[in-house]
Design an enzyme around this catalytic site. Structure first.
Site, PDB file in Angstrom:
ATOM      1  N   GLU A 109       7.563 -21.454   8.303  1.00  0.00           N
ATOM      2  CA  GLU A 109       7.999 -20.548   9.365  1.00  0.00           C
ATOM      3  C   GLU A 109       9.083 -21.179  10.244  1.00  0.00           C
ATOM      4  O   GLU A 109       9.785 -20.475  10.968  1.00  0.00           O
ATOM      5  CB  GLU A 109       6.821 -20.137  10.238  1.00  0.00           C
ATOM      6  CG  GLU A 109       6.220 -21.267  11.058  1.00  0.00           C
ATOM      7  CD  GLU A 109       5.065 -20.779  11.922  1.00  0.00           C
ATOM      8  OE1 GLU A 109       5.216 -20.835  13.160  1.00  0.00           O
ATOM      9  OE2 GLU A 109       4.038 -20.343  11.365  1.00  0.00           O
ATOM     10  N   GLU A 125       0.802  -1.223   0.000  1.00  0.00           N
ATOM     11  CA  GLU A 125       0.000   0.000   0.000  1.00  0.00           C
ATOM     12  C   GLU A 125       0.837   1.277   0.000  1.00  0.00           C
ATOM     13  O   GLU A 125       0.323   2.358  -0.273  1.00  0.00           O
ATOM     14  CB  GLU A 125      -0.933   0.004   1.219  1.00  0.00           C
ATOM     15  CG  GLU A 125      -2.032  -1.041   1.133  1.00  0.00           C
ATOM     16  CD  GLU A 125      -2.884  -1.101   2.393  1.00  0.00           C
ATOM     17  OE1 GLU A 125      -2.398  -0.658   3.446  1.00  0.00           O
ATOM     18  OE2 GLU A 125      -4.016  -1.599   2.318  1.00  0.00           O
TER      19      GLU A 125
END
Length: 637
Positions: free
Chosen positions: A119, A88
């Site tokens: 992860e 963004e």
């Protein structure tokens, strides 16, 4: 993993939330209210990490100025939030591709599908950072709610070894990810509504922190002017319209003129504003912006040697018939609830002479801090100029009435601030009760009573002698204030719930206002709900309303408040020799405005004790009194 590590994670991110232990038995509206009450705790938890977040913003901005990048790393929800924030930034702040990067364990596919096991593979983090060419100019933010995700820890350790600045975001104290970074931001929001589902409160907290990091850093490097996105290029119809609107607001040009100017400046908003405001060519405008490190405000200030005009869009002087800032005065009233600035002509006149009103957030320096307080005052002044459609500049005189700034050192600091910002040729700072007296009494003498978030009485007699009572702050005083009323009501509500006190309308109404369904939920709603004194003080209206409906508990609370306020007024009147005579009484503050029953009780208490309050005038805008002080040679004791 050690047993202690396991217990630490269980306490912060995996523990059971007692408020939701019967979650599956709740109705839809009960689930909504429960989750909303839990979410209300997030803002307070984030506020607790404000200093660390601010430190991170400055560190990131420094790296960006040096040509570095902001890089987020994370897994699962944490990684997705980092990628979202990174994606963004370019359209919002006209950033070059790759200046803000989001890396997620498992790669882009993990954005929509869980990448099981990714992860737990530290080698993936090193490979991902090497692939984007990590170097020492970059800032790397590792996001791990649990505080021990191997992918994130390994990424921070690798980045730190490469000389990059490292920041950790987690929801556990003393976590492994915090130890791996130079700066740790820890936001502990407590157990989730659904145990272990950290996409809920922990995810919300992470998103809030990332918003602050990226937005704060962009503001620091000059991507905004006030709250306008001025560092943008008009490359499509939506952005062209936005850019045209911003240039029009900041220069006073009509939309067609703004669009033509933008075209001549290559669609660069900041360049166009400097061209219009400083009467220079686009190339010179770009040079001035470069000399101000890209800051539009700095480029304009350097060119004019004045504080830049309003951040909301000043208009040409001729729009007000040739009025210039030097022909005007400012009256500013600031406190714990907000700030109001009034801009008016210098000649004394009625309220109709007010040209512009500007509002901003709280400016009590004891509550907001000196820096934020000055920022709020500046914003209110700028908004007043914008409302008046006059270009901002030093006015002839200004009076600032400010709660929480009664010390000599406060006054000196405010005078220095006003001189540096060139607010006015003559500037005076007074306490917040003096304008109430100025606006609410016929001849400037009598007693002023302020009962808002705090409380204070101030008076002046015909000889000019002054006295005051109250104003000691919420720990030592503020009797009869909105905050004191609200606390008494909350205590009455919980005592009623315990069976220690009588039933009261306040119990149900306070729970409804705070969006809780059971009295025990008031604990997180008040203590961890992010509610400051100002927010708690807003509950006072429920007390005065219940008193007017003859609720016994509320009546007693309001009676006590009226008695405390009366004692303040009487203390001032006795010191000034005003007893046994008609004495003007000026009232201000949210407690006294509209609370007819309370004011009636106050008047009765005063008359019972030998003071005749006549006339009684409520002052809705104390800033009007500040205008009077700015215009006239009032004593400012």
């Amino acid at each position: 993993m050690t047993k202690n590590d396991d217990l630490a994670e269980l306490a912060a991110t995996e523990g059971r939330n007692p408020a939701s232990e019967r979650l599956d038995e709740l109705s839809a509206i009960e689930i909504v209210r429960l989750m909303n009450a839990e979410d209300a705790r997030v803002a307070g938890a984030v506020a607790g990490a404000a200093d660390k977040i601010a430190e991170a913003i400055d560190a990131i901005a420094e790296r960006l100025r040096r040509g570095g990048r902001l890089i987020y790393t994370g897994a699962g929800t944490s990684g997705r939030l980092g990628v979202l924030d990174a994606s963004e930034c370019p359209p919002t702040f006209d950033l070059p591709p790759g200046q803000v990067v989001g890396l997620i364990a498992g790669g882009p596919a993990a954005l929509t599908w869980a990448a099981e096991g990714a992860e737990d593979r530290p080698e993936l983090a090193r490979a991902d950072l090497e692939a984007i060419g990590l170097d020492s100019r970059d800032a790397v933010v590792g996001i791990a709610t649990s505080g021990r995700t191997p992918y994130v820890i390994a990424g921070l350790e690798f980045a730190r070894g490469a000389g990059a600045y490292t920041i950790a975001i987690s929801a556990n104290y003393e976590s492994s990810v915090a130890a791996a970074a130079q700066l740790a931001i820890t936001v502990v929001v407590g157990p989730e509504v659904v145990s272990g589902s950290t996409r809920l409160k922990a995810g919300t907290a992470t998103k809030m922190v990332l918003n602050m990091l990226s937005t704060g850093a962009m503001v620091r490097i000059g991507k905004t002017y006030g709250n306008l996105m001025v560092d943008m290029r008009a490359t499509n119809s939506k952005l062209i319209a936005r850019a045209r609107r911003i240039v029009s607001q900041l220069t006073g040009l009509d939309p067609q003129q703004a669009e033509r100017l933008l075209e001549s400046c290559g669609g660069e908003v900041k360049t166009a504003v400097v061209v219009a405001r400083c009467a220079v060519t686009p190339d010179v405008a770009r040079q001035r912006l470069a000399g101000a490190a890209g800051q539009l405000r700095g480029a304009l200030a350097e060119a004019t040697n004045l504080s830049p005009p309003s951040l909301r869009g000043a208009r040409p002087l001729e729009r007000t018939g040739g009025t210039a800032a030097g022909d005007l005065v400012l009256g500013i009233d600031g406190g714990g609830s907000g700030t109001l600035a009034l801009l008016a002509r210098r000649e004394p006149a009625g309220d109709e002479a007010v040209l512009g009103r500007g509002r901003a957030g709280p400016s009590n320096p004891q509550v907001a801090g000196f820096g934020p307080a000055c920022t709020a005052i500046e914003e209110a002044i700028a908004n007043a100029f914008a409302d008046a459609q006059v270009l901002q500049g030093p006015v002839a005189s200004a009076c600032l009435a400010l709660a929480g700034a009664g010390r000599d050192e406060d006054r000196i600091e405010l005078e220095r601030w006003a001189a540096a910002r060139q607010v006015a040729h003559q500037f005076v700072q007074v306490h917040d009760a003096l304008p109430v007296l100025a606006a609410g009494t016929p001849d400037g003498w009598g007693v002023a009573l302020v009962a808002g978030t705090g409380s204070l009485a101030f008076g002046r007699n015909r000889d000019g002698t002054t006295a005051r009572s109250g104003g000691w702050g919420y720990l030592l005083g503020d009797e009869g204030s909105a905050y004191a009323l609200s606390l008494e009501a909350l205590r009455a509500a919980v005592q009623a719930s315990d069976g220690r006190g009588p039933r009261t309308l306040l119990e149900e109404r306070l729970m409804a206002e705070l969006n809780v369904t059971r009295a025990e939920q008031l604990i997180p709603a008040i203590y961890a709900g992010g509610r400051d004194r100002r927010a708690i003080a807003q509950l006072a209206r429920l007390v005065t309303q219940a008193a007017e409906e003859a609720d016994d508990v509320a009546v007693r609370i309001v009676e006590r408040a009226a008695g405390e306020l009366a004692r303040m007024v009487l203390a001032v009147a006795r010191q000034l020799g005003m007893m046994e005579q008609a004495t003007p009484l000026a009232l201000a503050g949210g407690v006294l405005g509209g609370a007819t029953w309370l004011v009636d009780r106050l008047e009765s208490r005063l008359r019972e004790n030998g003071l005749v309050p006549q006339p009684i005038q409520f002052v809705s805008e104390p800033a009007l009194g500040a205008l009077k002080i700015a215009r006239q040679p009032w004593t400012t004791t």
